[in-house]
Design a protein around this motif. Structure first.
Motif, PDB file in Angstrom:
ATOM      1  N   GLY A 134      14.462 -13.397  -1.475  1.00 41.58           N
ATOM      2  CA  GLY A 134      14.504 -14.811  -1.117  1.00 41.58           C
ATOM      3  C   GLY A 134      13.172 -15.517  -1.115  1.00 41.58           C
ATOM      4  N   SER A 135      12.104 -14.835  -1.509  1.00 41.99           N
ATOM      5  CA  SER A 135      10.800 -15.490  -1.596  1.00 41.99           C
ATOM      6  C   SER A 135      10.740 -16.368  -2.847  1.00 41.99           C
ATOM      7  CB  SER A 135       9.678 -14.460  -1.627  1.00 41.99           C
ATOM      8  OG  SER A 135       9.686 -13.681  -0.445  1.00 41.99           O
ATOM      9  N   VAL A 136      10.089 -17.530  -2.722  1.00 39.46           N
ATOM     10  CA  VAL A 136      10.022 -18.475  -3.839  1.00 39.46           C
ATOM     11  C   VAL A 136       9.064 -17.952  -4.904  1.00 39.46           C
ATOM     12  CG1 VAL A 136       9.407 -20.811  -4.532  1.00 39.46           C
ATOM     13  CG2 VAL A 136      10.575 -20.433  -2.352  1.00 39.46           C
ATOM     14  N   GLU A 137       9.565 -17.810  -6.127  1.00 38.86           N
ATOM     15  CA  GLU A 137       8.722 -17.430  -7.268  1.00 38.86           C
ATOM     16  C   GLU A 137       8.172 -18.666  -7.953  1.00 38.86           C
ATOM     17  OE1 GLU A 137      10.454 -13.149  -8.723  1.00 38.86           O
ATOM     18  OE2 GLU A 137      11.332 -14.937  -9.631  1.00 38.86           O
ATOM     19  N   TRP A 138       9.003 -19.656  -8.140  1.00 43.06           N
ATOM     20  CA  TRP A 138       8.541 -20.947  -8.628  1.00 43.06           C
ATOM     21  C   TRP A 138       9.560 -22.024  -8.286  1.00 43.06           C
ATOM     22  CZ3 TRP A 138      12.128 -22.618 -12.158  1.00 43.06           C
ATOM     23  CH2 TRP A 138      12.759 -21.680 -12.969  1.00 43.06           C
ATOM     24  N   SER A 139       9.070 -23.259  -8.237  1.00 44.54           N
ATOM     25  CA  SER A 139       9.910 -24.398  -7.891  1.00 44.54           C
ATOM     26  C   SER A 139       9.460 -25.583  -8.738  1.00 44.54           C
ATOM     27  CB  SER A 139       9.784 -24.728  -6.394  1.00 44.54           C
ATOM     28  OG  SER A 139      10.501 -25.891  -6.062  1.00 44.54           O
ATOM     29  N   ASP A 140      10.386 -26.197  -9.470  1.00 43.64           N
ATOM     30  CA  ASP A 140      10.060 -27.309 -10.363  1.00 43.64           C
ATOM     31  C   ASP A 140      10.915 -28.525 -10.041  1.00 43.64           C
ATOM     32  OD1 ASP A 140       8.134 -25.935 -11.804  1.00 43.64           O
ATOM     33  OD2 ASP A 140       9.596 -25.114 -13.211  1.00 43.64           O
ATOM     34  N   VAL A 141      10.305 -29.704 -10.167  1.00 46.63           N
ATOM     35  CA  VAL A 141      10.994 -30.975  -9.939  1.00 46.63           C
ATOM     36  C   VAL A 141      10.867 -31.814 -11.201  1.00 46.63           C
ATOM     37  CG1 VAL A 141      10.984 -33.108  -8.598  1.00 46.63           C
ATOM     38  CG2 VAL A 141      10.599 -30.921  -7.455  1.00 46.63           C
ATOM     39  N   PHE A 142      11.986 -32.457 -11.597  1.00 47.85           N
ATOM     40  CA  PHE A 142      12.013 -33.269 -12.812  1.00 47.85           C
ATOM     41  C   PHE A 142      12.551 -34.655 -12.461  1.00 47.85           C
ATOM     42  CE2 PHE A 142      12.435 -28.843 -13.915  1.00 47.85           C
ATOM     43  CZ  PHE A 142      11.513 -28.681 -14.943  1.00 47.85           C
ATOM     44  N   ASP A 143      11.746 -35.668 -12.776  1.00 47.52           N
ATOM     45  CA  ASP A 143      12.067 -37.057 -12.442  1.00 47.52           C
ATOM     46  C   ASP A 143      12.437 -37.806 -13.720  1.00 47.52           C
ATOM     47  OD1 ASP A 143      12.287 -39.596 -11.471  1.00 47.52           O
ATOM     48  OD2 ASP A 143      10.219 -39.771 -10.773  1.00 47.52           O
ATOM     49  N   TYR A 144      13.735 -38.102 -13.874  1.00 48.06           N
ATOM     50  CA  TYR A 144      14.219 -38.822 -15.052  1.00 48.06           C
ATOM     51  C   TYR A 144      14.563 -40.270 -14.744  1.00 48.06           C
ATOM     52  CZ  TYR A 144      14.757 -34.242 -17.263  1.00 48.06           C
ATOM     53  OH  TYR A 144      14.533 -32.995 -17.781  1.00 48.06           O
ATOM     54  N   GLY A 145      15.031 -40.535 -13.548  1.00 41.95           N
ATOM     55  CA  GLY A 145      15.485 -41.877 -13.206  1.00 41.95           C
ATOM     56  C   GLY A 145      15.340 -42.115 -11.723  1.00 41.95           C
ATOM     57  N   LEU A 146      16.265 -42.892 -11.177  1.00 40.34           N
ATOM     58  CA  LEU A 146      16.204 -43.233  -9.765  1.00 40.34           C
ATOM     59  C   LEU A 146      16.917 -42.206  -8.893  1.00 40.34           C
ATOM     60  CD1 LEU A 146      16.854 -47.031 -10.220  1.00 40.34           C
ATOM     61  CD2 LEU A 146      14.667 -45.887  -9.887  1.00 40.34           C
ATOM     62  N   LEU A 147      17.993 -41.640  -9.412  1.00 38.87           N
ATOM     63  CA  LEU A 147      18.738 -40.599  -8.708  1.00 38.87           C
ATOM     64  C   LEU A 147      19.098 -39.522  -9.714  1.00 38.87           C
ATOM     65  CD1 LEU A 147      21.190 -42.789  -6.579  1.00 38.87           C
ATOM     66  CD2 LEU A 147      19.174 -41.578  -5.736  1.00 38.87           C
ATOM     67  N   ASP A 148      18.506 -38.351  -9.586  1.00 37.33           N
ATOM     68  CA  ASP A 148      18.740 -37.244 -10.516  1.00 37.33           C
ATOM     69  C   ASP A 148      19.242 -36.035  -9.727  1.00 37.33           C
ATOM     70  OD1 ASP A 148      17.405 -38.996 -12.277  1.00 37.33           O
ATOM     71  OD2 ASP A 148      15.473 -38.073 -11.801  1.00 37.33           O
ATOM     72  N   VAL A 149      20.325 -35.431 -10.192  1.00 32.16           N
ATOM     73  CA  VAL A 149      20.911 -34.284  -9.508  1.00 32.16           C
ATOM     74  C   VAL A 149      21.299 -33.224 -10.533  1.00 32.16           C
ATOM     75  CG1 VAL A 149      22.702 -33.475  -7.921  1.00 32.16           C
ATOM     76  CG2 VAL A 149      21.878 -35.833  -7.763  1.00 32.16           C
ATOM     77  N   ALA A 150      20.962 -31.972 -10.274  1.00 34.66           N
ATOM     78  CA  ALA A 150      21.418 -30.849 -11.107  1.00 34.66           C
ATOM     79  C   ALA A 150      22.629 -30.222 -10.438  1.00 34.66           C
ATOM     80  CB  ALA A 150      20.312 -29.816 -11.269  1.00 34.66           C
ATOM     81  N   TRP A 151      23.692 -29.968 -11.250  1.00 39.00           N
ATOM     82  CA  TRP A 151      24.943 -29.453 -10.700  1.00 39.00           C
ATOM     83  C   TRP A 151      25.243 -28.012 -11.099  1.00 39.00           C
ATOM     84  CZ3 TRP A 151      26.565 -31.953  -6.794  1.00 39.00           C
ATOM     85  CH2 TRP A 151      26.506 -33.345  -6.732  1.00 39.00           C
ATOM     86  N   ASP A 152      24.678 -27.530 -12.185  1.00 36.13           N
ATOM     87  CA  ASP A 152      25.035 -26.185 -12.627  1.00 36.13           C
ATOM     88  C   ASP A 152      23.899 -25.586 -13.430  1.00 36.13           C
ATOM     89  OD1 ASP A 152      26.597 -23.947 -12.815  1.00 36.13           O
ATOM     90  OD2 ASP A 152      28.166 -24.835 -14.050  1.00 36.13           O
ATOM     91  N   VAL A 153      23.901 -24.261 -13.535  1.00 36.79           N
ATOM     92  CA  VAL A 153      22.878 -23.539 -14.281  1.00 36.79           C
ATOM     93  C   VAL A 153      23.501 -22.295 -14.877  1.00 36.79           C
ATOM     94  CG1 VAL A 153      22.127 -22.343 -12.178  1.00 36.79           C
ATOM     95  CG2 VAL A 153      20.579 -22.472 -14.138  1.00 36.79           C
ATOM     96  N   VAL A 154      23.047 -21.926 -16.057  1.00 35.96           N
ATOM     97  CA  VAL A 154      23.479 -20.693 -16.703  1.00 35.96           C
ATOM     98  C   VAL A 154      22.239 -19.991 -17.241  1.00 35.96           C
ATOM     99  CG1 VAL A 154      23.906 -21.835 -18.929  1.00 35.96           C
ATOM    100  CG2 VAL A 154      25.075 -19.688 -18.394  1.00 35.96           C
ATOM    101  N   GLU A 155      22.213 -18.663 -17.132  1.00 37.52           N
ATOM    102  CA  GLU A 155      21.093 -17.884 -17.654  1.00 37.52           C
ATOM    103  C   GLU A 155      21.384 -17.440 -19.076  1.00 37.52           C
ATOM    104  OE1 GLU A 155      18.167 -14.152 -16.419  1.00 37.52           O
ATOM    105  OE2 GLU A 155      20.131 -14.360 -15.476  1.00 37.52           O
ATOM    106  N   GLN A 156      20.385 -17.579 -19.942  1.00 33.10           N
ATOM    107  CA  GLN A 156      20.456 -17.091 -21.318  1.00 33.10           C
ATOM    108  C   GLN A 156      19.357 -16.052 -21.542  1.00 33.10           C
ATOM    109  OE1 GLN A 156      20.281 -20.704 -23.707  1.00 33.10           O
ATOM    110  NE2 GLN A 156      22.468 -21.095 -23.411  1.00 33.10           N
ATOM    111  N   ASP A 157      19.348 -15.429 -22.699  1.00 33.39           N
ATOM    112  CA  ASP A 157      18.370 -14.363 -22.960  1.00 33.39           C
ATOM    113  C   ASP A 157      16.935 -14.844 -22.825  1.00 33.39           C
ATOM    114  OD1 ASP A 157      20.413 -12.604 -23.424  1.00 33.39           O
ATOM    115  OD2 ASP A 157      20.376 -12.842 -25.606  1.00 33.39           O
ATOM    116  N   ASP A 158      16.675 -16.102 -23.206  1.00 36.24           N
ATOM    117  CA  ASP A 158      15.303 -16.606 -23.226  1.00 36.24           C
ATOM    118  C   ASP A 158      15.029 -17.647 -22.144  1.00 36.24           C
ATOM    119  OD1 ASP A 158      17.003 -18.469 -24.310  1.00 36.24           O
ATOM    120  OD2 ASP A 158      15.707 -19.004 -25.993  1.00 36.24           O
TER     121      ASP A 158
END
Length: 415
Positions: A217-241
């Motif tokens: 549970g230790s944080v390895e990295w944390s990234d924030v992305f600002d595209y507009g006024l309200l941005d929300v990520a709903w899902d994620v999938v892992e790929q080979d790369d």
């Protein structure tokens, strides 16, 4: 923006019907037999409901369904298959919600239940995942009893019997929430959601948030992305790369030739696909054009799905690498709370979970995006399960609409 236009948009987006028979699906996972387990809620209305699990076979035929009552409003927002059964996360509470995490066995019988919260509202178990013989929950929590102006994230690891093994508390900004968390091939976890500010009595300026954790549970990295006024990520999938994240971006169509004269004419909402490498560095992104108000909520392999509002009607859209298709219907959703359009792998394609006409909707698609079959599920809970609906039941729904209005007003004030 005219008030009438704002009201129309809120009614379309809120999806909170004043009804005595209401059902909604929020998440889906596979079963050992090749079928699916659906998590959602059913009841008199959004404010008075029970958590609901529906097990179906590989052809969408119902095997069993069970409801789980808590206090007033109890809902299952996320679900994962774990050793010995399933775990779901969601909410329970009346005026003030608490985060609720429940394990059930293969037949849907409750094994244990855990509640987290300070009684101040805003607490929810927004995402769950398998973790070895135990499970992991991402909890959005307001860490005080009254007058909280911030919400934090707790990542909680449980053993198979519900014993808390460890807890990590993350306070990034005023509003922090993980909407989806999955186990990664390196033994750690990746969560996606939103982080933002608190201004004028409401949360605003949300940015898309990606959080990578190790197995402890230790944080390895944390990234924030600002595209507009309200941005929300709903899902994620892992790929080979790396990882693919799907979410939504809220911005505005502007009039005026200068920054001082610019005015927001109407909101623009569009899906975003973000590709990161294994270290969290962005390597690509794609904006999906579908017109109107359009949001992306679910992804698996090369498929992404979401909803769109066009001409006051709601529809599903599904895309792969080469094609996109729309599914017409009266689909409903709740913005900025959780992503009730989910995609799950199937033996020869994939299934999409959504909600239509106060019912849970499940559709099976092949790799060419052809709809092979569709099923709807509805479970009417009569008034005796809750007692006669009080004025609070309807005030709750009015309050939800007011909260959405505050969010939209906050967006407009940013212009």
């Amino acid at each position: 923006m005219k008030l009438s236009h704002m009201v129309i948009i809120l009614l379309i987006l809120a999806g909170i019907p004043l009804t005595r028979a209401w059902s909604m699906g929020f998440d889906i996972t596979g079963t050992p037999e090749g079928g699916y387990l659906i998590a959602g809620a059913t009841g008199l209305n959004y404010g008075y409901s029970h958590a609901w699990l529906i097990k179906v076979d590989r052809n969408g035929n119902e095997v069993w369904d069970k409801t789980y009552g808590g206090n007033c409003r109890s809902q299952a927002w996320s679900v994962a298959r774990v050793e010995g059964g399933y775990v779901f996360g969601g909410i329970t509470g009346c005026r003030d919600d608490d985060a609720w995490i429940v394990k059930v066995d293969e037949n849907g019988n409750m094994v244990w239940s855990r509640v987290f919260g300070y009684g101040g509202g805003g607490d929810s178990a927004t995402a769950v995942a398998r973790s070895g013989k135990g499970m992991l929950a991402a909890v959005t929590i307001a860490p005080c009893r009254n007058g909280c102006t911030n919400e934090d994230v707790w990542i909680v690891k449980f053993g198979a019997n519900g014993t808390e093994i460890w807890r990590k508390e993350i306070d990034n900004r005023k509003y922090d929430s993980i909407k989806r968390i999955i186990r990664t091939t390196d033994g750690g976890y990746i969560g996606v959601g939103a982080t933002g500010d608190y201004e004028n009595g409401s949360y605003t300026n949300l940015d898309l948030w990606v959080l990578k954790l190790d197995e402890n549970g230790s944080v390895e990295w944390s990234d924030v992305f600002d595209y507009g006024l309200l941005d929300v990520a709903w899902d994620v999938v892992e790929q080979d790369d790396g990882f693919v994240i799907v979410g939504e971006v809220w911005t505005c169509a502007l009039t005026g030739s200068t920054s001082t004269s610019a005015k927001c004419v109407y909101p623009l909402v569009y899906p975003i696909l973000l590709k990161l490498d294994k270290d969290g560095h962005p390597v690509g992104e794609k904006k999906i054009e579908c017109g109107g108000i359009c949001a992306g909520w679910g992804t698996v392999d090369d498929v992404v799905a979401g909803v769109a509002v066009k001409n006051s009607s709601e529809l599903l859209w599904i895309c792969n690498r080469t094609d996109c298709k729309n599914i017409e219907g009266n689909f409903t959703f709740l913005p900025l709370i959780f992503g009730p359009v989910r995609v799950e792998k199937a033996e020869d394609g994939f299934v999409v979970l959504a909600s239509e006409n106060n019912s849970v909707w499940l559709g099976k698609f092949n790799s060419n995006l052809d709809l092979m079959w569709e099923k709807t599920f509805r479970h009417k809970l009569e008034e005796e399960h809750f007692g006669k609906p009080s004025a609070h039941s309807y005030l709750f729904q009015a309050g939800a609409a007011i909260a959405l209005a505050a969010i939209l007003v906050a967006v407009l004030r940013k212009i």
